[in-house]
Design a protein around this motif. Structure first.
Motif, PDB file in Angstrom:
ATOM      1  N   UNK A   1      38.455  35.553  37.490  1.00 19.50           N
ATOM      2  CA  UNK A   1      38.679  36.656  36.520  1.00 19.50           C
ATOM      3  C   UNK A   1      37.633  37.489  36.386  1.00 19.50           C
ATOM      4  N   UNK A   2      36.482  36.903  36.267  1.00 23.07           N
ATOM      5  CA  UNK A   2      35.145  37.752  36.074  1.00 23.07           C
ATOM      6  C   UNK A   2      34.817  38.309  37.281  1.00 23.07           C
ATOM      7  N   UNK A   3      35.145  37.754  38.704  1.00 21.84           N
ATOM      8  CA  UNK A   3      34.761  38.409  39.803  1.00 21.84           C
ATOM      9  C   UNK A   3      35.587  39.654  39.990  1.00 21.84           C
ATOM     10  N   UNK A   4      37.132  39.406  39.792  1.00 19.88           N
ATOM     11  CA  UNK A   4      38.055  40.577  40.309  1.00 19.88           C
ATOM     12  C   UNK A   4      38.052  41.711  39.400  1.00 19.88           C
ATOM     13  N   UNK A   5      37.555  41.163  37.974  1.00 17.12           N
ATOM     14  CA  UNK A   5      37.880  42.288  36.912  1.00 17.12           C
ATOM     15  C   UNK A   5      36.606  42.730  36.244  1.00 17.12           C
ATOM     16  N   UNK A   6      35.443  42.300  36.838  1.00 14.04           N
ATOM     17  CA  UNK A   6      34.157  42.593  36.189  1.00 14.04           C
ATOM     18  C   UNK A   6      34.230  42.322  34.914  1.00 14.04           C
ATOM     19  N   UNK A   7      34.447  41.070  34.516  1.00 15.20           N
ATOM     20  CA  UNK A   7      34.687  40.819  33.050  1.00 15.20           C
ATOM     21  C   UNK A   7      33.236  40.097  32.514  1.00 15.20           C
ATOM     22  N   UNK A   8      32.383  40.325  33.063  1.00 13.61           N
ATOM     23  CA  UNK A   8      31.062  39.416  32.782  1.00 13.61           C
ATOM     24  C   UNK A   8      30.748  39.239  31.329  1.00 13.61           C
ATOM     25  N   UNK A   9      30.887  40.581  30.786  1.00 18.18           N
ATOM     26  CA  UNK A   9      30.407  40.729  29.206  1.00 18.18           C
ATOM     27  C   UNK A   9      31.751  39.699  28.533  1.00 18.18           C
TER      28      UNK A   9
END
Length: 299
Positions: free
Chosen positions: A285-293
């Motif tokens: 999810x973090x990698x695909x959707x750029x949801x690092x925050x």
């Protein structure tokens, strides 16, 4: 974020938290539950003039988190002044906690309080928190005192529909209609049970039981947000071993549900896990959707 000066095996380490989800993973004995305790212990609404202080979560207990729910403090190794950590929250506010002498409290060797301030009510950050410990996993079939207390819960029609939707989504059973929702209560339990044309709550699996408890916690925050739109400024839901009892695909569905409702109900959801399926799904999810925050993995 949390910065730990000292607490048992932690010394001068810090961790960033996600806006919505924080996943804590690691080997056994690396203090995952301890970290969960440090992150949630300072939160409670103790001011009786605050209307939220009289509210109770539907899943039992209070909107506070005490160390006694997570682990026992050691008379030999947990000493006053040997624990200190700082939380940074709400855009830059800081709150430092230290261990102090409990005085006449004989149950624990130390007490945790705000550093430098001993005034009444100063020991907590006024936000509601729900902590779901491993005690939620006590099997229904082994609980001799459990009973259906549905009449005491009074779920609204909207809440009942939300339960059925989330129950069936997480457990991957979209075609099984729930005919009745039971509120199951005992010294060990405060959860929801599903009844259908094929089985009743006494035949529910451990996964159904666990999901019922988690959904009740979400509904509790939903009620706070709707009842106190100005006073409620968000809350914390902490779950120890979120993956327990659940099939891998259901673990992934649960992550998606929690992420959605964390945003909807202004929640930070923090949990520990040993599940590789859950960790891989979170990372994707973090990698695909750029949801690092939005999502952080603490390993």
């Amino acid at each position: 974020r949390i910065d730990i000066a000292k607490f048992r095996g932690f010394h001068q380490v810090g961790f960033e938290l996600g806006k919505n989800l924080t996943v804590i993973a690691g080997q056994n004995g690396t203090q995952k539950t301890t970290l969960l305790g440090m992150l949630t212990q300072p939160f409670a609404i103790t001011d009786k003039n605050n209307p939220l202080s009289s509210e109770k979560p539907l899943c039992g207990g209070n909107y506070k988190s005490s160390f006694s729910e997570k682990f026992k403090l050691s008379d030999e190794f947990d000493k006053p002044k040997e624990h200190e950590w700082t939380l940074t929250y709400d855009g830059g506010k800081t709150f430092t906690v230290e261990s102090i002498n409990p005085n006449d409290d004989r149950k624990n060797p130390v007490r945790f309080w705000k550093k430098g301030n001993r005034s009444k009510g100063s020991g907590y950050i006024p936000k509601p928190v729900i902590y779901l410990s491993l005690s939620r996993l006590f099997p229904i079939g082994e609980d001799e005192k459990i009973s259906d207390s549905t009449s005491l819960l009074n779920l609204t029609q909207d809440e009942q529909q939300l339960y059925q939707k989330l129950h069936n989504t997480i457990l991957l059973i979209p075609d099984v209609a729930i005919t009745k929702i039971s509120h199951l209560e005992s010294n060990n339990k405060n959860t929801l049970g599903a009844n259908t044309d094929f089985y009743d709550w006494k035949m529910n699996s451990a996964g159904q039981d666990d999901v019922g408890k988690i959904i009740l916690a979400l509904i509790s925050f939903k009620r706070l947000k709707e009842k106190y739109p100005k006073l409620y400024t968000g809350g914390i839901l902490a779950v120890d071993e979120l993956d327990a009892t659940l099939y891998p695909a259901s673990q992934e569905k649960l992550i998606e549900v929690l992420r959605k409702y964390a945003s909807k109900y202004d929640l930070q959801i923090i949990f520990t896990t040993h599940s590789l399926s859950m960790l891989e799904h979170v990372c994707s999810i973090v990698e695909m959707q750029k949801a690092a925050k939005d999502i952080k993995l603490v390993y």
